[in-house]
Design an enzyme around this catalytic site. Sequence first.
Site, PDB file in Angstrom:
ATOM      1  N   CYS A 168       0.208   9.305   5.094  1.00 58.84           N
ATOM      2  CA  CYS A 168       1.655   9.401   5.338  1.00 58.84           C
ATOM      3  C   CYS A 168       2.239  10.591   4.579  1.00 58.84           C
ATOM      4  CB  CYS A 168       2.356   8.104   4.938  1.00 58.84           C
ATOM      5  SG  CYS A 168       2.194   7.664   3.201  1.00 58.84           S
ATOM      6  N   ASP A 174      -4.775   2.525   4.387  1.00 60.79           N
ATOM      7  CA  ASP A 174      -3.398   2.987   4.629  1.00 60.79           C
ATOM      8  C   ASP A 174      -2.704   3.190   3.279  1.00 60.79           C
ATOM      9  OD1 ASP A 174      -1.039   3.646   5.885  1.00 60.79           O
ATOM     10  OD2 ASP A 174      -0.449   1.564   6.272  1.00 60.79           O
ATOM     11  N   ARG A 201      -1.034  -0.902  14.580  1.00 59.51           N
ATOM     12  CA  ARG A 201      -1.537  -2.236  14.232  1.00 59.51           C
ATOM     13  C   ARG A 201      -2.045  -2.968  15.466  1.00 59.51           C
ATOM     14  NH1 ARG A 201       3.987  -2.901  10.935  1.00 59.51           N
ATOM     15  NH2 ARG A 201       3.295  -2.144   8.897  1.00 59.51           N
ATOM     16  N   SER A 215      -2.317  -3.908  -4.723  1.00 63.96           N
ATOM     17  CA  SER A 215      -2.103  -4.007  -6.176  1.00 63.96           C
ATOM     18  C   SER A 215      -0.830  -4.771  -6.525  1.00 63.96           C
ATOM     19  CB  SER A 215      -2.031  -2.604  -6.793  1.00 63.96           C
ATOM     20  OG  SER A 215      -0.952  -1.876  -6.240  1.00 63.96           O
ATOM     21  N   PHE A 239      -4.587  -1.602   0.932  1.00 62.87           N
ATOM     22  CA  PHE A 239      -3.162  -1.295   0.785  1.00 62.87           C
ATOM     23  C   PHE A 239      -2.412  -2.131   1.826  1.00 62.87           C
ATOM     24  CE2 PHE A 239      -5.685   2.517  -0.066  1.00 62.87           C
ATOM     25  CZ  PHE A 239      -5.349   2.788  -1.394  1.00 62.87           C
TER      26      PHE A 239
END
Length: 395
Positions: free
Chosen positions: A339, A299, A211, A250, A227
């Site tokens: 991931c 992500d 980040r 979402s 995301f």
Amino acid sequence: MIDVVLKKGKEKAVLHKHPWVFSGAIDKVQGKPANGEIIRLLSSQSAFLAYGFYNDQSRVAVRLLEWEESIAVDAEWFRQKVRTAVAGRAHILADGDTDTCRLIFSESDYLPGLIVDKYAGHLAVQVLTSGMQNAMPVIIEELNALLSPLSIFDKSDATSRAHEGLETTNALLAGTEPPELVMVKENGITYGINIAEGQKSGFYCDQRYNRKLLASYAKGKKVLDCFSYTGGFTLNSLREGAASVTSVDSSALAIETLTENIRLNGFEASAHNAIKSDVNAQLRKFREEGEKFDIIVLDPPKYAPSRSALDRASRAYKDLNRLGMQLLNSGGLLATYSCSGAMDMETFKQVLAWAALDAGKQVQFIYQFHQPEDHPVRASFPEGEYLKGLLCRVW
């Protein structure tokens, strides 16, 4: 102690200190161990190999703990592993800019099935194996002795617990109930996180350095954070002077928490736009509207939980990244992540090459992202390396 005997020729991985023994490698079990019981693992020639947790409901029938026969796997053994793991993270928390990190990372810290995350004065745990479930009284006692946390909250809600014959749980284990929002700091940015209701253990601390690095490109740029969850990439970009950031997730709770995090840090609300939407649908909507961005972050959640899902996941990653590439201004940056432990870096690069071809774009890989040091990768357990990412310049 009950003995579990391997089939002939199945000792190699054990001798190389890999911590998993699959059920198909076992020749016989000399007794009836309870699930989660510690057993002795023997070669086909009855030579001692290791101690480990046994579970006949799991495809990974034995999770190995100790390879030295003279060392007892007792309460002190677990205490020492906890102490070692916690001590190895002390430097992350030393400067005062960060008070959240992963303290224990399962097999990579020699405690298979145990994840412990620190959120300021609170701890969140996930227990994914029956053997570690049995050891939890000792684990909790040691965590309390080392850290004196305000609370230890059990977030063992992963569906994988069913493979070990365990039910999911979401409950306080020690201390007092955490507040609705626990305030933590990462890279000097404040986050309010909901430990009880948030995803996984409440906050993803594996992107801490990624980040910060990506945000160094954000000054004056138009950023899209997909995301976004509680806003890790969003907040770092706003702090570094992004002209605008649009966050898409979402989850209504994630969007609500992200918006509150912007307020907590005093960032300019007018520079931020939060959208509750399915990411793929929203990317297509942006494309139809002719929207363009300078930096896009992708992500997504784990698309490939196992190697059997890799082909399907590769198609999903390709489609997602194709859409992202189509929304970038020429020369823009795509920070894209996986991931999924089953997705290795070379395969991920190939997926992005396919996405670029379909999008009609040229792509340069300019940086490779990795998980940070509080998510170590054990040499004998490469499966622990799950997070990978690429910073791409797209033309």
